[in-house]
Motif scaffolding. Structure first.
Motif, PDB file in Angstrom:
ATOM      1  N   LEU A 662       0.824  -1.199   0.000  1.00  0.00           N
ATOM      2  CA  LEU A 662       0.000   0.000   0.000  1.00  0.00           C
ATOM      3  C   LEU A 662       0.864   1.257   0.000  1.00  0.00           C
ATOM      4  N   LYS A 663       2.000   1.177   0.697  1.00  0.00           N
ATOM      5  CA  LYS A 663       2.905   2.326   0.752  1.00  0.00           C
ATOM      6  C   LYS A 663       3.430   2.638  -0.655  1.00  0.00           C
ATOM      7  N   ARG A 664       3.878   1.573  -1.323  1.00  0.00           N
ATOM      8  CA  ARG A 664       4.417   1.781  -2.683  1.00  0.00           C
ATOM      9  C   ARG A 664       3.332   2.240  -3.665  1.00  0.00           C
ATOM     10  N   ALA A 665       2.119   1.740  -3.457  1.00  0.00           N
ATOM     11  CA  ALA A 665       1.014   2.142  -4.333  1.00  0.00           C
ATOM     12  C   ALA A 665       0.740   3.628  -4.170  1.00  0.00           C
ATOM     13  N   GLU A 666       0.792   4.075  -2.929  1.00  0.00           N
ATOM     14  CA  GLU A 666       0.547   5.484  -2.664  1.00  0.00           C
ATOM     15  C   GLU A 666       1.596   6.351  -3.362  1.00  0.00           C
ATOM     16  N   GLU A 667       2.845   5.846  -3.353  1.00  0.00           N
ATOM     17  CA  GLU A 667       3.911   6.582  -4.043  1.00  0.00           C
ATOM     18  C   GLU A 667       3.602   6.729  -5.532  1.00  0.00           C
ATOM     19  N   LYS A 668       2.877   5.737  -6.072  1.00  0.00           N
ATOM     20  CA  LYS A 668       2.524   5.791  -7.502  1.00  0.00           C
ATOM     21  C   LYS A 668       1.190   6.491  -7.728  1.00  0.00           C
ATOM     22  N   GLY A 669       0.684   7.148  -6.706  1.00  0.00           N
ATOM     23  CA  GLY A 669      -0.502   7.982  -6.891  1.00  0.00           C
ATOM     24  C   GLY A 669      -1.831   7.272  -6.673  1.00  0.00           C
ATOM     25  N   ILE A 670      -1.802   6.093  -6.065  1.00  0.00           N
ATOM     26  CA  ILE A 670      -3.074   5.424  -5.779  1.00  0.00           C
ATOM     27  C   ILE A 670      -3.414   5.615  -4.308  1.00  0.00           C
ATOM     28  N   GLU A 671      -4.608   6.162  -4.089  1.00  0.00           N
ATOM     29  CA  GLU A 671      -5.047   6.402  -2.713  1.00  0.00           C
ATOM     30  C   GLU A 671      -4.995   5.116  -1.894  1.00  0.00           C
ATOM     31  N   TYR A 672      -4.712   5.279  -0.621  1.00  0.00           N
ATOM     32  CA  TYR A 672      -4.588   4.138   0.283  1.00  0.00           C
ATOM     33  C   TYR A 672      -5.831   3.241   0.236  1.00  0.00           C
ATOM     34  N   ALA A 673      -7.018   3.859   0.412  1.00  0.00           N
ATOM     35  CA  ALA A 673      -8.269   3.080   0.474  1.00  0.00           C
ATOM     36  C   ALA A 673      -8.537   2.341  -0.834  1.00  0.00           C
ATOM     37  N   LYS A 674      -8.297   3.047  -1.953  1.00  0.00           N
ATOM     38  CA  LYS A 674      -8.550   2.443  -3.260  1.00  0.00           C
ATOM     39  C   LYS A 674      -7.589   1.287  -3.510  1.00  0.00           C
ATOM     40  N   ALA A 675      -6.354   1.475  -3.078  1.00  0.00           N
ATOM     41  CA  ALA A 675      -5.348   0.432  -3.274  1.00  0.00           C
ATOM     42  C   ALA A 675      -5.732  -0.804  -2.471  1.00  0.00           C
ATOM     43  N   LYS A 676      -6.222  -0.577  -1.274  1.00  0.00           N
ATOM     44  CA  LYS A 676      -6.610  -1.686  -0.423  1.00  0.00           C
ATOM     45  C   LYS A 676      -7.795  -2.436  -1.030  1.00  0.00           C
ATOM     46  N   GLU A 677      -8.769  -1.661  -1.550  1.00  0.00           N
ATOM     47  CA  GLU A 677      -9.937  -2.257  -2.188  1.00  0.00           C
ATOM     48  C   GLU A 677      -9.499  -3.122  -3.371  1.00  0.00           C
ATOM     49  N   ALA A 678      -8.576  -2.555  -4.166  1.00  0.00           N
ATOM     50  CA  ALA A 678      -8.103  -3.276  -5.352  1.00  0.00           C
ATOM     51  C   ALA A 678      -7.377  -4.556  -4.946  1.00  0.00           C
ATOM     52  N   LEU A 679      -6.584  -4.443  -3.873  1.00  0.00           N
ATOM     53  CA  LEU A 679      -5.816  -5.595  -3.392  1.00  0.00           C
ATOM     54  C   LEU A 679      -6.746  -6.764  -3.054  1.00  0.00           C
ATOM     55  N   TYR A 680      -7.840  -6.454  -2.360  1.00  0.00           N
ATOM     56  CA  TYR A 680      -8.748  -7.523  -1.955  1.00  0.00           C
ATOM     57  C   TYR A 680      -9.583  -8.044  -3.120  1.00  0.00           C
ATOM     58  N   LYS A 681      -9.852  -7.127  -4.056  1.00  0.00           N
ATOM     59  CA  LYS A 681     -10.581  -7.557  -5.256  1.00  0.00           C
ATOM     60  C   LYS A 681      -9.711  -8.534  -6.062  1.00  0.00           C
ATOM     61  N   MET A 682      -8.399  -8.239  -6.101  1.00  0.00           N
ATOM     62  CA  MET A 682      -7.473  -9.110  -6.841  1.00  0.00           C
ATOM     63  C   MET A 682      -7.394 -10.492  -6.215  1.00  0.00           C
ATOM     64  N   LYS A 683      -7.477 -10.501  -4.915  1.00  0.00           N
ATOM     65  CA  LYS A 683      -7.444 -11.785  -4.220  1.00  0.00           C
ATOM     66  C   LYS A 683      -8.706 -12.579  -4.560  1.00  0.00           C
ATOM     67  N   GLU A 684      -9.824 -11.860  -4.587  1.00  0.00           N
ATOM     68  CA  GLU A 684     -11.105 -12.471  -4.915  1.00  0.00           C
ATOM     69  C   GLU A 684     -11.093 -13.009  -6.348  1.00  0.00           C
ATOM     70  N   MET A 685     -10.433 -12.259  -7.236  1.00  0.00           N
ATOM     71  CA  MET A 685     -10.385 -12.637  -8.644  1.00  0.00           C
ATOM     72  C   MET A 685      -9.348 -13.727  -8.909  1.00  0.00           C
ATOM     73  N   GLY A 686      -8.548 -14.051  -7.899  1.00  0.00           N
ATOM     74  CA  GLY A 686      -7.552 -15.096  -8.090  1.00  0.00           C
ATOM     75  C   GLY A 686      -6.266 -14.609  -8.728  1.00  0.00           C
ATOM     76  N   GLU A 687      -6.029 -13.287  -8.664  1.00  0.00           N
ATOM     77  CA  GLU A 687      -4.784 -12.739  -9.206  1.00  0.00           C
ATOM     78  C   GLU A 687      -3.683 -12.844  -8.149  1.00  0.00           C
ATOM     79  N   LEU A 688      -4.086 -12.752  -6.892  1.00  0.00           N
ATOM     80  CA  LEU A 688      -3.155 -12.820  -5.764  1.00  0.00           C
ATOM     81  C   LEU A 688      -3.660 -13.865  -4.784  1.00  0.00           C
ATOM     82  N   TYR A 689      -2.776 -14.329  -3.924  1.00  0.00           N
ATOM     83  CA  TYR A 689      -3.238 -15.168  -2.830  1.00  0.00           C
ATOM     84  C   TYR A 689      -2.476 -14.814  -1.561  1.00  0.00           C
TER      85      TYR A 689
END
Ligand code: ADP
Ligand code: MG
Length: 702
Positions: A662-689
């Motif tokens: 999340l820290k690195r995402a913020e450095e790239k201009g992605i809000e903390y909350a949005k990055a977190k949402e995306a992270l969990y969505k990716m897990k749900e989609m099977g991109e991450l585990y």
């Protein structure tokens, strides 16, 4: 036996007079041994009706068994160029007088054993199988061969051996038995001949010899043949109630579209007059389900669907459909079913079905084993029966699994390929589909992507030209108007009840109902109007219309950069179809920029409901169809890259901690909350585990 004018001799004269050419052709076939076709087709009205004052014609209708047998013998003995005997030839009769055309529902006992013709749509066909017509048996006492003529019911055994008179055991010799190809088909009444809500009736037809294997489910046919009655069995006993079926003598496959609507000169005058009316669009909208309040845009879209675009054939043979598919999604009780039922009443050639129906043949086609004779049977589903019309499918989200996979082809290529057991067929489904679906979780949520809310795959959704959400949002003003509208209708219903009790009333309640709620154009005329337009008007795009479409399309593409091109190319075709339909509606053969504007307006309404990304307030087709917006996808891509890079750095062998990502995402201009949402969505989609809580690793697709 009744004394008849008919005899093999007189038939021989008939064939030699009128069908010499056919006899010679048949003789050629017999000589060259390719004589599979063993039929002579007699044109009833053209030839038979004028031969000997029509006496044979009359006798054929009343005593078909005897007369057809005479006719077939007549062929056998008639002269032909090779002077061969045309054995086992069958006389077949087509083009019967219209007075012999009986509606399936009007078949009665008076028709049994008579020659008649029926017309309808083929609903089922069995595979073609041999049938024994003369069974060969061997007598187990003396070894003699005994032949037994067979009829339709059960296989008959010899009564006794002709040689040794033994009544002992006989064994069937299938190879030595005389066989013929046989097939059973089921004919159903035309959907357009049914008055609203009536169930179509069907009848079985038995086909033999060269009539078999030529008919597909969905074909519209005239069957000429003899009506038979058969005693039914019930629990091993026979009951006096009989089943009727038809012994097919000939089949004519019909080609015409919308011919069933007879449009008189007077109708035509009315139609042309209507088309000149500048208010024609609102008049037609006002004639579609006037009892349903509101939904003007949806009604306009349905109006365009009824007229349809122009099908095209590209130089490489690819066909582009002209039919427009529409899906209505929405909360329960918002009049989706009602809308479909109403369209069923006004659309020429429409078939109404529900995806839930388990007993029906479903939407596409089904191959099943017949419970009576064990033969494989191919049955046409709603989209085949609606060929060249409109298929209305309620609760389409509940369709059977096999329809789900076949529906893509059925909607886009408008064919249904079946390859199962002994059946290989390609059926046509050239129809427009109007479907209705309920949301998976009871209520529709405008702020969640469409695809997550209904049980239809994104690829299937993309086959629809337009998708509308019918919502039941509380709105004081609208609610009041709606309530008044419904109550007015109900009050009317009470009045109708009273009127029905006045036995003298000749007027049908539905007629009053509709006149009172002003359908603007009566259904009968509207149906003819649509049929006339589809038959005679084939609009083409003007250059200004083309430009307008291109501008809009490019705008759409800009708003969904990186999105998969196929989705929007489909949308481009949809726009063209709708614009063509808009021109056709006023019987114009030119698609103008006004047509395009009208269509863009409808299109926007549809997209706003299904593809408005709540984050950006912009239309994002991918969001609607895949549940992931472009911005979201960009984010996902960035975050995936971050996790991958950190994994590679070997600093985190047991997974990358959430906080670090999340820290690195913020450095790239992605809000903390949005990055977190995306992270969990990716897990749900099977991109991450997660190897353990709050740690992430990339799922690699090798
Ligand atoms: P759905 O299929 O969407 O669940 P129905 O078609 O069964 O809903 O409609 C439920 C009832 O509500 C019907 O009797 C319908 O006539 C009525 N109704 C709902 N919305 C409207 C409307 N806008 N105008 C008139 N009647 C309506
Ligand atoms: Mg419903």
């Amino acid at each position: 036996m009744e004394a008849l004018f008919s005899s093999p001799e007189i038939w021989r004269e008939f064939f030699e007079t009128y069908y010499q050419h056919e006899l010679n052709r048949l003789a050629d076939a017999v000589i060259s041994l390719d004589g599979v076709e063993r039929s002579v087709y007699v044109d009833f009205l053209r030839d038979l009706a004028i031969f000997r004052e029509g006496r044979l014609a009359e006798e054929l209708l009343e005593n078909p068994d005897r007369v057809i047998s005479d006719a077939s013998k007549g062929i056998e003995f008639a002269y032909n160029i090779h002077d061969v005997r045309l054995e086992k030839c069958q006389a077949r009769f087509t083009n019967l007088p219209p007075t012999r055309r009986i509606l399936i529902r009007d078949l009665r006992s008076e028709h049994v054993s008579k020659f008649i013709s029926i017309e309808g749509i083929v609903r089922k066909v069995t595979e073609v199988r041999p049938k024994i017509v003369r069974a060969a048996y061997v007598c187990t006492s003396c070894g003699a061969e005994v032949m037994v003529e067979q009829d339709d019911n059960f296989l008959k055994q010899p009564y006794e051996c002709k040689k040794c008179q033994s009544r002992q055991r006989f064994i069937l010799l299938p190879e030595k038995s005389e066989k013929i190809d046989s097939q059973r088909i089921k004919i159903q009444e035309y959907p357009e001949n049914l008055r609203g809500g009536e169930q179509p009736q069907t009848i079985d037809v038995f086909l033999e010899g060269d009539l078999t294997g030529r008919i597909n489910p969905g074909d519209r046919v005239v069957v000429n043949g003899i009506v038979r009655a058969r005693v039914r069995g019930l629990g091993g006993k026979k009951i006096p109630h009989m089943d009727i079926f038809i012994d097919g003598n000939s089949i004519e496959i019909l080609q015409q579209e919308y011919e069933e609507f007879e449009i008189t000169e007077e109708d035509k005058k009315k139609i042309l007059e209507l088309s000149e009316d500048p208010g024609i669009y609102s008049r037609i909208v006002g004639s579609i389900a006037p009892v349903i309040y509101g939904y003007e845009t949806i009604k306009l879209a349905i109006a365009l669907q009824l007229f349809g675009g122009v099908p095209k054939k590209l130089p490489d043979g690819t066909e582009i459909r002209g039919d427009i598919h529409i899906l209505l999604v929405g909360d329960p009780g918002v009049a989706k079913s009602q809308m479909l039922r109403y369209v069923h009443r006004i659309a020429p050639r429409s078939v109404y079905t529900t995806g839930k129906g388990t007993t029906s043949a479903g939407l596409t086609a089904t191959a099943t084993r017949d419970e009576i004779d064990g033969r494989w049977t191919l049955e046409a589903g709603a989209l085949v029966l609606a060929d060249k019309g409109v298929a209305l499918v309620d609760e389409i989200d509940k369709m059977r699994a096999e329809d789900r996979s076949a529906l893509h082809e059925a909607m886009e290529q408008q064919t249904i390929s079946v390859a199962k057991a002994g059946i290989n067929a390609m059926l046509r489904s050239r129809c427009a589909l109007l479907g209705a679906a309920n949301p998976k979780y009871g209520r529709f949520d405008l702020f969640s992507p469409l695809v997550e809310q209904i049980d239809l795959s994104p690829t299937l959704l993309s086959r629809f030209d337009l998708i509308f959400v019918m919502t039941d949002e509380p709105d004081r003003e609208r609610d009041k108007l709606l309530a008044t509208h419904i109550l007015d209708t109900h009050e009317l219903g009470e009045k109708l009840e009273m009127m029905k009790n006045l036995a003298s009333s000749e007027v049908k309640p539905t007629e009053i109902e509709m006149r009172k709620i002003e359908p603007s154009i009566e259904p009968e005329l509207l149906r003819k109007y649509i049929a006339y337009a589809k038959r005679t008007v084939f609009p083409v795009l003007t250059s200004e219309a083309k430009e307008r479409i291109i501008d809009f399309y490019i705008g759409l593409r800009d708003s969904s950069k990186n999105s998969s091109v196929t989705i929007t190319a489909r949308q481009l075709e949809a726009l063209v179809r709708l614009a063509e339909a808009s021109a056709r509606l006023r019987l114009s053969d030119r698609v103008t920029s006004e047509d395009v504007d009208r269509v863009i307006e409808i299109f926007r309404r549809s997209l706003e409901q299904i593809a408005l990304n709540p984050e950006t307030g912009e239309i994002d087709i991918d969001y609607g169809f895949t549940g992931t917006s472009k911005t979201q996808r960009d984010r996902i891509f960035t975050i995936k890259k971050i996790v991958e890079d950190l994994e590679k750095s070997k600093e985190y062998p047991k997974g990358v901690p959430e906080e670090e990502i999340l820290k690195r995402a913020e450095e790239k201009g992605i809000e903390y909350a949005k990055a977190k949402e995306a992270l969990y969505k990716m897990k749900e989609m099977g991109e991450l585990y997660s190897p353990r809580p709050n740690f992430f690793r990339v799922v690699h697709n090798y």
